[in-house]
Design a protein around this motif. Sequence first.
Motif, short mmCIF file in Angstrom:
data_model
loop_
_atom_site.label_atom_id
_atom_site.label_comp_id
_atom_site.label_asym_id
_atom_site.label_seq_id
_atom_site.Cartn_x
_atom_site.Cartn_y
_atom_site.Cartn_z
N CYS A 89 1.03 -1.20 -0.24
CA CYS A 89 -0.04 0.11 0.09
C CYS A 89 0.91 1.31 -0.10
O CYS A 89 0.71 2.31 -0.73
CB CYS A 89 -0.98 0.14 1.15
SG CYS A 89 -2.30 -1.15 1.20
N LEU A 90 1.84 1.25 0.70
CA LEU A 90 2.88 2.52 0.72
C LEU A 90 3.33 2.39 -0.45
O LEU A 90 3.66 3.81 -1.08
CB LEU A 90 3.83 2.21 1.95
CG LEU A 90 3.24 2.17 3.28
CD1 LEU A 90 4.38 1.66 4.45
CD2 LEU A 90 2.91 3.66 3.73
N TRP A 91 3.88 1.33 -0.98
CA TRP A 91 4.67 1.48 -2.36
C TRP A 91 3.47 1.97 -3.38
O TRP A 91 4.10 2.79 -4.11
CB TRP A 91 4.73 -0.04 -2.71
CG TRP A 91 5.70 -0.23 -3.76
CD1 TRP A 91 5.48 -0.96 -4.96
CD2 TRP A 91 7.01 0.72 -4.54
NE1 TRP A 91 6.25 -0.70 -6.25
CE2 TRP A 91 7.27 0.18 -5.71
CE3 TRP A 91 7.75 1.74 -3.69
CZ2 TRP A 91 8.35 0.63 -6.58
CZ3 TRP A 91 8.75 2.09 -4.57
CH2 TRP A 91 8.95 1.50 -5.99
N PHE A 92 2.38 1.65 -3.42
CA PHE A 92 1.42 2.03 -4.35
C PHE A 92 1.06 3.38 -4.05
O PHE A 92 1.35 4.36 -5.19
CB PHE A 92 0.13 1.29 -4.17
CG PHE A 92 -0.90 2.01 -4.88
CD1 PHE A 92 -1.24 1.48 -6.09
CD2 PHE A 92 -1.94 2.98 -4.38
CE1 PHE A 92 -2.16 2.13 -6.97
CE2 PHE A 92 -2.99 3.43 -5.01
CZ PHE A 92 -3.25 3.13 -6.47
N SER A 93 1.06 3.93 -3.04
CA SER A 93 0.80 5.44 -2.84
C SER A 93 2.15 6.40 -3.35
O SER A 93 2.03 7.43 -3.82
CB SER A 93 0.84 5.81 -1.26
OG SER A 93 -0.41 5.16 -0.83
N ILE A 94 3.20 5.79 -2.83
CA ILE A 94 4.52 6.68 -3.05
C ILE A 94 4.67 6.61 -4.75
O ILE A 94 5.14 7.63 -5.24
CB ILE A 94 5.63 6.20 -2.58
CG1 ILE A 94 6.78 7.34 -2.34
CG2 ILE A 94 6.31 4.87 -2.94
CD1 ILE A 94 6.75 8.09 -1.17
N GLY A 95 4.59 5.35 -5.25
CA GLY A 95 4.55 5.33 -6.81
C GLY A 95 3.67 6.33 -7.35
O GLY A 95 4.13 7.07 -8.56
N SER A 96 2.70 6.69 -6.84
CA SER A 96 1.41 7.52 -7.68
C SER A 96 1.91 8.95 -7.37
O SER A 96 1.93 9.84 -8.32
CB SER A 96 0.01 7.28 -6.78
OG SER A 96 -0.34 5.96 -6.67
N ILE A 97 2.27 9.05 -6.24
CA ILE A 97 2.52 10.63 -6.06
C ILE A 97 4.05 11.03 -6.48
O ILE A 97 3.94 12.29 -7.01
CB ILE A 97 2.57 11.07 -4.31
CG1 ILE A 97 2.51 12.61 -4.42
CG2 ILE A 97 3.88 10.70 -3.84
CD1 ILE A 97 1.46 13.00 -3.15
N MET A 98 4.70 10.31 -6.87
CA MET A 98 5.98 10.46 -7.79
C MET A 98 5.64 10.25 -9.07
O MET A 98 6.71 10.38 -10.06
CB MET A 98 7.14 9.22 -7.40
CG MET A 98 7.62 9.37 -5.77
SD MET A 98 8.41 11.04 -5.65
CE MET A 98 8.57 10.82 -3.86
N ALA A 99 4.35 10.13 -9.49
CA ALA A 99 4.16 10.05 -10.94
C ALA A 99 4.72 8.86 -11.78
O ALA A 99 4.83 9.02 -12.73
CB ALA A 99 4.28 11.16 -11.63
N GLN A 100 5.14 7.94 -11.03
CA GLN A 100 5.65 6.72 -11.48
C GLN A 100 4.78 5.51 -11.90
O GLN A 100 5.13 4.58 -12.65
CB GLN A 100 6.89 6.22 -10.71
CG GLN A 100 8.01 7.22 -10.50
CD GLN A 100 8.49 7.97 -12.06
OE1 GLN A 100 8.66 7.08 -12.91
NE2 GLN A 100 8.46 9.31 -12.11
N GLY A 101 3.62 5.43 -11.06
CA GLY A 101 2.71 4.40 -11.15
C GLY A 101 3.25 3.18 -10.68
O GLY A 101 4.10 3.33 -9.61
N CYS A 102 2.70 2.04 -10.62
CA CYS A 102 3.03 0.96 -9.87
C CYS A 102 2.41 -0.26 -10.28
O CYS A 102 1.42 -0.18 -11.13
CB CYS A 102 2.17 1.20 -8.36
SG CYS A 102 2.65 -0.22 -7.24
#
Length: 894
Positions: free
Chosen positions: A591-604
């Motif tokens: 979940c943390l990985w998903f949130s960070i990926g999104s806000i960094m505009a990198q996706g997941c």
Amino acid sequence: MRMEASMLVHTVLLLLGGCWALPQDIRIVGMFHKDVDDLQDEAFRCAVDRLNEEQKLLPGSRLLPELVYVPAHDSYTAGKLVCNRTQSGITAVFGPQSADCKGVVSSICGLVRLPNLQTSWDVSADSHSPGTLNLHPHPDLLAQAVFDVVKYLEWKTFAVIYQRHDGLMRLQEVFKSLDKWMVTSVYQLAEDGDYRVMFKTLSKSSQTHMLIDCDTNLIQEVLSQARDVNMLGDYENYLFTSLDAHTLDYIDFQPFMTNITFLRMISPSSVEMQAAMRDWNTRGCRPVSAENMKVAPSLMYDAVSMFAISLIRADASEPIESQSLSCARPQPWVHGEHVNRYMKMFKFLGLSGEVSFDALSGRRKDITLEVMEVSHAKLRKIGNWTMHGGITQEKDYGAQVSQEAKQMMRNKTFIIASKIGKPYLDWKNRSASGNDRFEGFSLDLIDAVAKFCHFKAYEFKIVQDNQHGKLNTETGQWNGIMGEVISRRADMGICDLTITYSRGSAVDFSAPFMNLGISILFTKPTKDPPEMFSFFFPFSFDVWVYMATAFLGVSLVLFVLCRITPHEWDNPNPMDDNPEELENTFNLLNCLWFSIGSIMAQGCDLLPRAVSTRMAAGMWWFFALIITSSYTANLAAFLTNSRMDDTIGSVEDLAAQTKVKFGSLRGGATAQFFEASNYTVYQRISAMMKQTKPDVFTSSNQEGVDRVVKERGKYAFFMESISIEYETERNCELMPINGLLDSKGYGIALPFNSPYRTFVSEAILKLSETGKIKDIKDKWWLVKDGTGCSELLQQKEEENADELTMANVGGVFLVLMVGCCAAFIVAILEMLWNCRKIAVEEKITPWEALLSELKFAVNLSQTTKPNRKKKSEKSNSSADSSVSGSDLVAASRK
Ligand code: GLU
């Protein structure tokens, strides 16, 4: 001719009427002074001869003249002589001229009602007796004409010079009509005949306009003494009240372009004058030319003609007879009143123009005077003056004057007053001579003007005090360039000389050659050094904290949602349709990985599948979109724009603080602007500048600029925008603050009423239209070697100079490095943990396990790694385990 025709018609009428009763001899007396040679007796005799000879006017009668000479100051004899003559039946007395005698003669004539015709005015004996008619225009009328001339010539101030007190009285009407301040001083011509001292005083006071009331025969002497003390130059103006000034010879003053103006009553070219002169010169009278004919004899000539005609007319309605009259027992002449009435009603064209009288006052009316000026020793008519119409200028007068000034320019070496101050004028070679000593904008501009106007030459003269020019209100004197121009020691003044109201009332300015306004020169604000973590600046600390909280919160919410929703629980083994256990990929870490990926505009690679989790994810993505775009938009600005110390942004800011001192050039137009302003802020600025200690005024612009640089941020200098442009081109640390406070121009100063002003203005306009002035300005303002601030700025812009330096983005690198190091440490910890596990499972020492793992890691040729877990499982299940930890150790040793 017209006079003759009217006389003829009249005579014919009289003859037809047949009612004339005039005696055969009409006795008249002309009273003159032997000691005054004014041709009046000649004119009297000539006029009588002509009338008697022509006989058209007085058929059957003739004038019997008696010329009586009395000393000019002997009124007793004059009175006695008149009384003697009245007894012999005279019909009129002409003259006398002297102020001392004419009063008594006029009184006696008034007593016996005998016509008395006078030809000169004496202001002190203004009251006229009945029977006295004066053909001379009244002094009030002349004063009005003089006043109109002063106004026409646009004199702003002038000095009055008089010879006798009656002259001053004559001029009193002029004083009354003009503003008091216009007459700066009043002088009496010295009795010893030395007027040079007076002219020197006038020269010192820079007075160039003189109104002079003196005898005609003194005019030449006055002018030549003025010439002796340099008061007969191009800029001096003289106005003489004498009506006979046209009879003088001005040849001695030919080379000067001094304006000498006067009024003329006698027009030499008039038909009447031409006819009279022809007759005069054939009659054996003392020869005189029309050009040299003075007012007094002309008036006497007109007086005789007027009397004769009036007498005939009066006789037509009431037969006139002469009568013996006694002064002792005064008895009026019975026809006296009648004849007088006819004289006043009479109107004819004589040598002095139209002769007519005001019935009430008995003064001459409808007079036309010619306004004349001397131009290179020749007389030139400016125009005609009439009582009601003022001055009407001659059609070609303007063109003539302009042509003359043009010619003068070609023969003149102009003295140009200036001051040293870059870029207008600076020393080029002090040891050279003439204009080669200097260089600068002013020199080039005057050179261009000189070529355009065809000056013979020009010569620069540096003013001693190196000032622009300020009026000392106590002494009334101007200093600097203004002083030189006003005193006419210079023909022009040029530098960064601002056209102001007060200067404009002391000199004439050409059209402006530059437009500018006051601005503030200040040092550019210092940039803060770039910060390592400036990429944090787009958001405030609070926002970062909230974002981190939101990140954790959303991850947590997602984790909970995933556990709740059934759709996130999935079959881990696709081969098994009915697995015993379901698996949820969204554990807390993911979940943390998903949130960070999104806000960094990198996706997941992990994506939610349930509606609820997708909704949560969607909202997070929307949040991430807005936050990342805002961050990106702000980031560049924060990385490139260093924050500036912007405490002073306007003149109001300056006035409202005391930390930054401010000043201007001492005695310059800028300081005067603040001093004279009615605007409260500017008044405050002026007061603050005056009060601040140490002195904030400077003696030159350069001193001000140096002070701004030296006291960096602690001193601002009020300066004109054009000069600021010059400084900011050379020192990139400097800049102007906030626009212009006013709008004005620089002009070339010329003495008042300079004949060259129009030409200089024309040249300026032409040069600025053709772009020449801009070229000259660019030559002196721009730095051509590429070190000019404007060029550097342009280069910077072209190169997109606001690129980020390591100082701006260093923090990002640091974060990366720290991140990598952290990852490395985690990797080592993971490896150690794994080694511990291997040691337990394979029953080897942890050290051996670590060594084998390290060896494998550095052996880059091995691209696959054996699954130790699988092997250990196999070995556990088979009896003879073929692969052991020691085998792996051995294998790794290989
Ligand atoms: N141009 C000004 C003058 O004519 C001098 C400079 C100033 O006052 O700023 O006086």
